[in-house]
Design an enzyme around this catalytic site. Structure first.
Site, PDB file in Angstrom:
ATOM      1  N   ARG A 279       0.824  -1.207   0.000  1.00 12.80           N
ATOM      2  CA  ARG A 279       0.000   0.000   0.000  1.00 12.80           C
ATOM      3  C   ARG A 279       0.860   1.259   0.000  1.00 12.80           C
ATOM      4  NH1 ARG A 279      -4.523  -1.691   4.600  1.00 12.80           N
ATOM      5  NH2 ARG A 279      -5.962  -2.793   3.194  1.00 12.80           N
TER       6      ARG A 279
ATOM      7  N   HIS B 187       4.268  -5.739  13.836  1.00 10.82           N
ATOM      8  CA  HIS B 187       2.971  -5.460  13.225  1.00 10.82           C
ATOM      9  C   HIS B 187       2.073  -4.815  14.279  1.00 10.82           C
ATOM     10  CE1 HIS B 187      -0.872  -6.456  11.077  1.00 10.82           C
ATOM     11  NE2 HIS B 187      -0.130  -6.004  10.099  1.00 10.82           N
TER      12      HIS B 187
END
Length: 468
Positions: free
Chosen positions: A319, A340
């Site tokens: 992205r 994460h």
């Protein structure tokens, strides 16, 4: 080592870092003059071919007081020496390969230095020295002769072997088998995305009964998609090239550690079996929390760290790259690294497009403004099952096609950029059929470095509380 032949000069002139490659080849000649260069066409797993340099020679190994010569072959990719060679054993028809921790059934060689390759610290000379050391501990060849029982006698057959170029064959195109473990929306999303993006000969979808995400397989059974087998038996995964684990088993416990422990217990019942059934597999973990569960899967599987990776920040990285390209018109590679969580950090390649220099990556103040702007655009883009499924399919495709694309995936971070702890988080890695290979450490700003250190402390703390 004759590098002056017209054919070798023609091929090496096309290498991205040809001047550095020649320097490296000179060093190899000085230390291992028996490694002979030549040119050949390497066949990748997707059937494509490329003309590359290769080194053939006999590696001297001492075992049980006796000396042996092991025939090896090193294919030098066109990004050599920034990326490591593909290393193969090349036994004669009278020999058989003894599959082990560092060699698979096809003769592909896996060593720590290949996983942790970091040019110029890493070199072929050091690689060959490590190869000798590992082969002395566990010789990878024996004689294919009936009636011989003594391992020393079997190993004697490799003494003074010579390479026969006419007998060297490239890898045949293998069957591509992928298994997805775990039902539910994420498992289904991974299955459909892999079918859409990847060329697979067989896809096995295994619904784990103990998982709270079970279900989702009934419709696959009803509509009978081509190449898809639905099963509840882990044995159906045998011989997989890639295994994707999406299973989660969240409990109702309030403690975060207790909740994660439930997933660890689920993994204990499936990961060792999966690794035993497919010893050469690359395992992709998409279960949550992905950094912890990838670490757990590596511990439980016994596979090398190059073969156990997590989906990690790959989706965020894709992205980010798209936004920089399309919205901000910045045509440079970029990735999201780290845990994460909110502590993840964006980094960008310093190289200009088409640059012939080794990859340089930075998350410092020089790149921070544009990366921060891109991150702001990314806000509120959640990670839904279908988007994670697409990310997993992208990773799977790079493995099956031996693409050597750079992904930001969860991997063993120990030894990278001064990391001393045994932790897993996302780093830029070259990804192909032999698993992952980390890129060199990056230059980070004070804030970004602090985030990574905080993540290391957090991940180390939770791992210390789990019963793996």
């Amino acid at each position: 080592m004759d590098l002056r032949s017209e054919k070798i000069q023609r091929v090496i002139s096309k290498y991205k870092f040809h001047d550095v490659a020649i320097e490296e080849l000179d060093k190899i000649e000085n230390t291992f003059p028996g490694m002979i260069p030549s040119v050949g066409k390497y066949t990748f797993n997707d059937g494509s071919q490329k003309e590359l340099l290769k080194l053939n020679g006999n590696l001297p190994v001492k075992y049980e007081g006796r000396s042996y010569n092991f025939p090896i072959q090193l294919w030098l990719m066109d990004s050599f020496p920034v990326t490591p060679p593909i290393c193969l054993l090349k036994p004669t028809p009278d020999m058989i390969i003894r599959e082990g921790k560092h060699v698979d059934a096809r003769g592909r060689i896996y060593l720590p230095v290949l996983h942790n390759w970091d040019h110029p610290k890493s070199s072929v000379v050091y690689l060959l020295e490590e190869m000798i050391s590992k082969f002395q501990e566990d010789p990878p060849l024996s004689a294919n002769t009936q009636g011989q029982k003594d391992p020393q006698e079997l190993l004697a057959f490799v003494n003074n072997l010579r390479i026969n170029e006419s007998s060297v064959r490239h890898h045949d195109h293998p069957a591509h088998k992928v298994s997805v473990i775990g039902g539910g929306d994420l498992g289904m999303a991974a299955v459909m995305s892999i079918l859409a993006k990847c060329q697979v000969d067989k896809l096995v979808f295994i619904d784990v009964a103990e998982s709270s995400t079970k279900g989702g397989s009934t419709d696959l059974e009803i509509f009978r998609l081509p190449k898809v087998e639905v099963s509840k038996d882990l044995n159906a995964s045998k011989g997989s090239n890639v295994i994707v684990v999406t299973a989660n088993a969240w409990s109702g416990d309030q403690s975060y550690v207790s909740v994660v422990q439930t997933n660890v217990d689920l993994f204990r019942g499936i990961i060792p079996t999966l690794a035993r059934l497919s010893p050469g597999v690359v395992m992709i973990i998409a279960s949550q929390p992905v950094d912890v569960m990838t670490h757990v899967a590596w511990r439980q599987s016994g596979l090398p760290p190059t073969h156990v990776i997590g989906a990690g920040c790959n989706l965020d990285s894709e992205r980010l790259g798209h936004i920089l390209d399309i919205s901000l018109n910045t045509h440079k590679q970029a990735w999201v690294i780290g845990e994460h969580s909110d502590n993840k950090v964006p980094v960008m390649s310093n190289n200009e497009p088409g640059s012939q220099k080794p990859l340089e990556v930075s998350g410092s103040s020089a790149t921070k403004p544009i990366l921060s702007r891109a991150f702001d655009i990314m806000k509120n883009r959640g990670q839904r099952s279908w988007s994670v499924g697409l990310s997993v399919a992208d990773i799977t495709n790079s493995i099956l096609t031996d693409r050597n694309k750079v992904h930001s995936i969860t991997t063993l971070a120990q030894g990278w950029g001064g990391v001393g702890a045994e932790v897993f988080f996302s780093l830029p890695c070259l990804l192909g059929s032999s698993g992952s290979m980390r890129l060199a450490g990056v230059s980070l700003g004070k804030e970004e470095d602090s985030k990574l250190k905080e993540s290391i402390s957090s991940l180390t703390n939770i791992m210390s509380q789990l019963r793996i």
